[in-house]
Design a protein around this motif. Structure first.
Motif, PDB file in Angstrom:
ATOM      1  N   GLU A 124      -2.722 -63.580  59.170  1.00 45.11           N
ATOM      2  CA  GLU A 124      -4.001 -62.870  59.248  1.00 45.11           C
ATOM      3  C   GLU A 124      -4.815 -63.311  58.033  1.00 45.11           C
ATOM      4  O   GLU A 124      -4.482 -62.981  56.898  1.00 45.11           O
ATOM      5  CB  GLU A 124      -3.767 -61.360  59.245  1.00 45.11           C
ATOM      6  CG  GLU A 124      -4.946 -60.499  58.856  1.00 45.11           C
ATOM      7  CD  GLU A 124      -6.168 -60.705  59.738  1.00 45.11           C
ATOM      8  OE1 GLU A 124      -7.248 -60.923  59.188  1.00 45.11           O
ATOM      9  OE2 GLU A 124      -6.032 -60.629  60.978  1.00 45.11           O
ATOM     10  N   SER A 125      -5.884 -64.060  58.283  1.00 47.89           N
ATOM     11  CA  SER A 125      -6.600 -64.717  57.180  1.00 47.89           C
ATOM     12  C   SER A 125      -7.509 -63.786  56.385  1.00 47.89           C
ATOM     13  O   SER A 125      -7.994 -64.165  55.319  1.00 47.89           O
ATOM     14  CB  SER A 125      -7.430 -65.890  57.724  1.00 47.89           C
ATOM     15  OG  SER A 125      -8.525 -65.407  58.473  1.00 47.89           O
ATOM     16  N   GLY A 126      -7.762 -62.597  56.911  1.00 47.18           N
ATOM     17  CA  GLY A 126      -8.597 -61.672  56.150  1.00 47.18           C
ATOM     18  C   GLY A 126     -10.071 -61.720  56.481  1.00 47.18           C
ATOM     19  O   GLY A 126     -10.841 -60.903  55.981  1.00 47.18           O
ATOM     20  N   TRP A 127     -10.490 -62.687  57.313  1.00 48.33           N
ATOM     21  CA  TRP A 127     -11.883 -62.701  57.741  1.00 48.33           C
ATOM     22  C   TRP A 127     -12.061 -61.716  58.886  1.00 48.33           C
ATOM     23  O   TRP A 127     -11.258 -61.657  59.808  1.00 48.33           O
ATOM     24  CB  TRP A 127     -12.295 -64.088  58.220  1.00 48.33           C
ATOM     25  CG  TRP A 127     -12.542 -65.080  57.126  1.00 48.33           C
ATOM     26  CD1 TRP A 127     -11.756 -66.142  56.784  1.00 48.33           C
ATOM     27  CD2 TRP A 127     -13.645 -65.111  56.227  1.00 48.33           C
ATOM     28  NE1 TRP A 127     -12.303 -66.829  55.734  1.00 48.33           N
ATOM     29  CE2 TRP A 127     -13.470 -66.221  55.366  1.00 48.33           C
ATOM     30  CE3 TRP A 127     -14.765 -64.302  56.053  1.00 48.33           C
ATOM     31  CZ2 TRP A 127     -14.379 -66.539  54.355  1.00 48.33           C
ATOM     32  CZ3 TRP A 127     -15.671 -64.623  55.052  1.00 48.33           C
ATOM     33  CH2 TRP A 127     -15.476 -65.726  54.222  1.00 48.33           C
ATOM     34  N   ALA A 128     -13.126 -60.958  58.842  1.00 47.34           N
ATOM     35  CA  ALA A 128     -13.402 -60.003  59.909  1.00 47.34           C
ATOM     36  C   ALA A 128     -14.909 -59.864  60.079  1.00 47.34           C
ATOM     37  O   ALA A 128     -15.672 -60.025  59.120  1.00 47.34           O
ATOM     38  CB  ALA A 128     -12.786 -58.642  59.591  1.00 47.34           C
ATOM     39  N   ARG A 129     -15.333 -59.547  61.291  1.00 43.24           N
ATOM     40  CA  ARG A 129     -16.755 -59.337  61.547  1.00 43.24           C
ATOM     41  C   ARG A 129     -17.177 -57.948  61.090  1.00 43.24           C
ATOM     42  O   ARG A 129     -16.443 -56.980  61.244  1.00 43.24           O
ATOM     43  CB  ARG A 129     -17.070 -59.513  63.029  1.00 43.24           C
ATOM     44  CG  ARG A 129     -16.889 -60.948  63.511  1.00 43.24           C
ATOM     45  CD  ARG A 129     -17.504 -61.146  64.886  1.00 43.24           C
ATOM     46  NE  ARG A 129     -17.300 -62.517  65.333  1.00 43.24           N
ATOM     47  CZ  ARG A 129     -18.086 -63.531  65.000  1.00 43.24           C
ATOM     48  NH1 ARG A 129     -19.124 -63.305  64.200  1.00 43.24           N
ATOM     49  NH2 ARG A 129     -17.850 -64.740  65.450  1.00 43.24           N
ATOM     50  N   SER A 130     -18.366 -57.872  60.542  1.00 42.49           N
ATOM     51  CA  SER A 130     -18.913 -56.596  60.097  1.00 42.49           C
ATOM     52  C   SER A 130     -19.108 -55.676  61.288  1.00 42.49           C
ATOM     53  O   SER A 130     -19.620 -56.075  62.329  1.00 42.49           O
ATOM     54  CB  SER A 130     -20.257 -56.805  59.393  1.00 42.49           C
ATOM     55  OG  SER A 130     -20.937 -55.588  59.224  1.00 42.49           O
ATOM     56  N   GLN A 131     -18.707 -54.422  61.142  1.00 42.54           N
ATOM     57  CA  GLN A 131     -18.915 -53.448  62.209  1.00 42.54           C
ATOM     58  C   GLN A 131     -20.387 -53.063  62.312  1.00 42.54           C
ATOM     59  O   GLN A 131     -20.828 -52.529  63.324  1.00 42.54           O
ATOM     60  CB  GLN A 131     -18.060 -52.204  61.965  1.00 42.54           C
ATOM     61  CG  GLN A 131     -16.569 -52.475  62.080  1.00 42.54           C
ATOM     62  CD  GLN A 131     -15.736 -51.223  61.906  1.00 42.54           C
ATOM     63  OE1 GLN A 131     -16.274 -50.154  61.620  1.00 42.54           O
ATOM     64  NE2 GLN A 131     -14.437 -51.342  62.086  1.00 42.54           N
ATOM     65  N   ALA A 132     -21.159 -53.366  61.269  1.00 49.96           N
ATOM     66  CA  ALA A 132     -22.571 -52.990  61.258  1.00 49.96           C
ATOM     67  C   ALA A 132     -23.392 -53.848  62.220  1.00 49.96           C
ATOM     68  O   ALA A 132     -24.167 -53.340  63.016  1.00 49.96           O
ATOM     69  CB  ALA A 132     -23.138 -53.107  59.845  1.00 49.96           C
ATOM     70  N   ASP A 133     -23.217 -55.181  62.138  1.00 49.80           N
ATOM     71  CA  ASP A 133     -24.021 -56.051  62.995  1.00 49.80           C
ATOM     72  C   ASP A 133     -23.196 -56.918  63.930  1.00 49.80           C
ATOM     73  O   ASP A 133     -23.728 -57.587  64.812  1.00 49.80           O
ATOM     74  CB  ASP A 133     -24.955 -56.926  62.159  1.00 49.80           C
ATOM     75  CG  ASP A 133     -24.202 -57.853  61.207  1.00 49.80           C
ATOM     76  OD1 ASP A 133     -22.978 -58.022  61.362  1.00 49.80           O
ATOM     77  OD2 ASP A 133     -24.845 -58.399  60.304  1.00 49.80           O
TER      78      ASP A 133
END
Length: 373
Positions: A124-133
């Protein structure tokens, strides 16, 4: 004795005569190229972009990151859409299983036969999409998980500061793992601090090497994106590590001693996939970021794949131009004119030497099958 692939090629020549000309080349020059056939020399492939039978309304793909083959011949893919991180295909491209809803930065996938049972190591690389946009990428610490083939969690490896290997401010975003014959686990922190971290089979820390600013620059890594155990040397196994931003592979002993560096011109390669005597890899980019003249040069799609022989010489670039060497140095290789791929992120090779290509920034496309001809 004529092998299966050579027999099929010979049969096709007999049956179709001059119509087989598109499948051959003289030197590095293609003769009447057929856009459905890519690659050079003995490593040429027919492209099947519709191999995967995916319904986009119930099977979700953002980026297709990596793929492995299990003992049943199933193809297991990891992506970074946490609605179905793991997607399992049969050889025909039909989905036979999917699971995993907790890896927003699902990236690395390594399969090991442990006592007759397949095990998966997930990075799990730690990149994630913002829940805001839903678009902005958030950088956070990642981890490594060991699971059964069906997804039962066995243990995790968390931030190296917990074992004194990192200081608290150092970022840990692992991209890949490799497992040695004795069970030692090597973690490539390719999006974090660029170290290779070695643990025993139970996840207990042993050592780290790599990183930046070493007195001996041979140990420096820049985007240590991939790692593999190379068993091709009769003297014993060694580590093969990607230094993607430096456009090279580096070989190390299992204790972390540098052996040699293989420079790859302009090829920003992903993880090394060793199959037989060859090394296969996705080429994520082939363009010069500094010359791209765009705000986000990493979104320029200039990728393909490559095959390298046991002498560390690139012999085919499916989806790219033919590799050329001058004075023993690989010259820059460009993406093919038909732009077969977007950004090659990983390859998987099956028992018939067919290659499956996973793409990053690939418009949510599933893996592409390359049938060897």
């Amino acid at each position: 004795m004529i092998g299966r692939r050579n027999f099929l090629q010979t049969s096709a020549t007999t049956a179709t005569g001059l119509l087989t000309i598109p499948l051959f080349a003289i030197g590095n020059k293609q003769l009447a190229p057929d856009e459905s056939i890519i690659g050079q020399g003995d490593f040429r492939y027919r492209v099947h972009k519709d191999w995967a039978k995916i319904n986009p309304f119930n099977t979700f793909i953002d980026n297709c990151h990596e793929m492995v083959v299990d003992r049943k011949g199933r193809l297991i893919m990891i992506g970074d859409d946490p609605r179905n991180n793991i997607i399992v295909f049969d050889r025909s491209g039909k989905i036979v299983d999917s699971w995993g809803t907790y890896w927003p930065g699902g990236h690395g996938l390594t399969l090991m036969d442990e006592g007759g049972e397949d095990m998966l190591y997930v990075s799990e690389s730690g990149w994630a999409r913002s829940q805001a946009d839903g678009k902005s990428m958030i950088r956070q610490s990642g981890f490594v998980a060991k699971t059964t083939i069906s997804g039962r969690l066995l243990f995790t490896i968390s931030h190296p500061m917990t074992v004194g290997a990192y200081t608290p401010e150092m970022l840990f975003q692992p991209t890949e793992t490799a497992v040695a014959p004795n069970g030692d686990i090597y973690v490539a922190d390719g999006y974090g601090s660029d170290y290779i971290l070695q643990y025993d089979e139970y996840g207990r820390f042993i050592r780290k090497f790599g990183g930046h600013d070493n007195a001996d620059k041979n140990y420096n890594l820049s985007s240590a994106h991939g790692i593999a155990i190379d068993h091709r040397d009769p003297a014993g196994p060694r580590l093969m590590v990607t230094s993607r931003s430096a456009k090279s592979f580096k070989y190390f002993t299992l204790e972390g001693k540098w052996i040699k560096t293989v420079n790859l011109a302009n090829l920003q390669v992903c993880r090394p996939v060793i199959h037989g005597k060859q090394v296969y890899s996705g080429v994520c980019w082939s363009h010069n970021f500094a010359e791209a003249k765009v705000d986000k040069p990493w979104l320029v799609q200039s990728g393909f794949t490559m095959v390298m022989d046991e002498n560390d010489r690139v012999i085919s670039c499916p989806g790219g131009e033919a590799p050329i060497y001058k004075n023993k140095q690989l010259q820059p290789v460009a993406q093919d004119a038909q732009k077969t791929f977007f950004n090659g992120h990983d390859v998987c090779v099956d028992g018939d030497d067919n290659v499956y290509v996973c793409q990053w920034n690939g418009n949510r496309t599933p893996p592409v099958k390359l049938e060897r001809v």
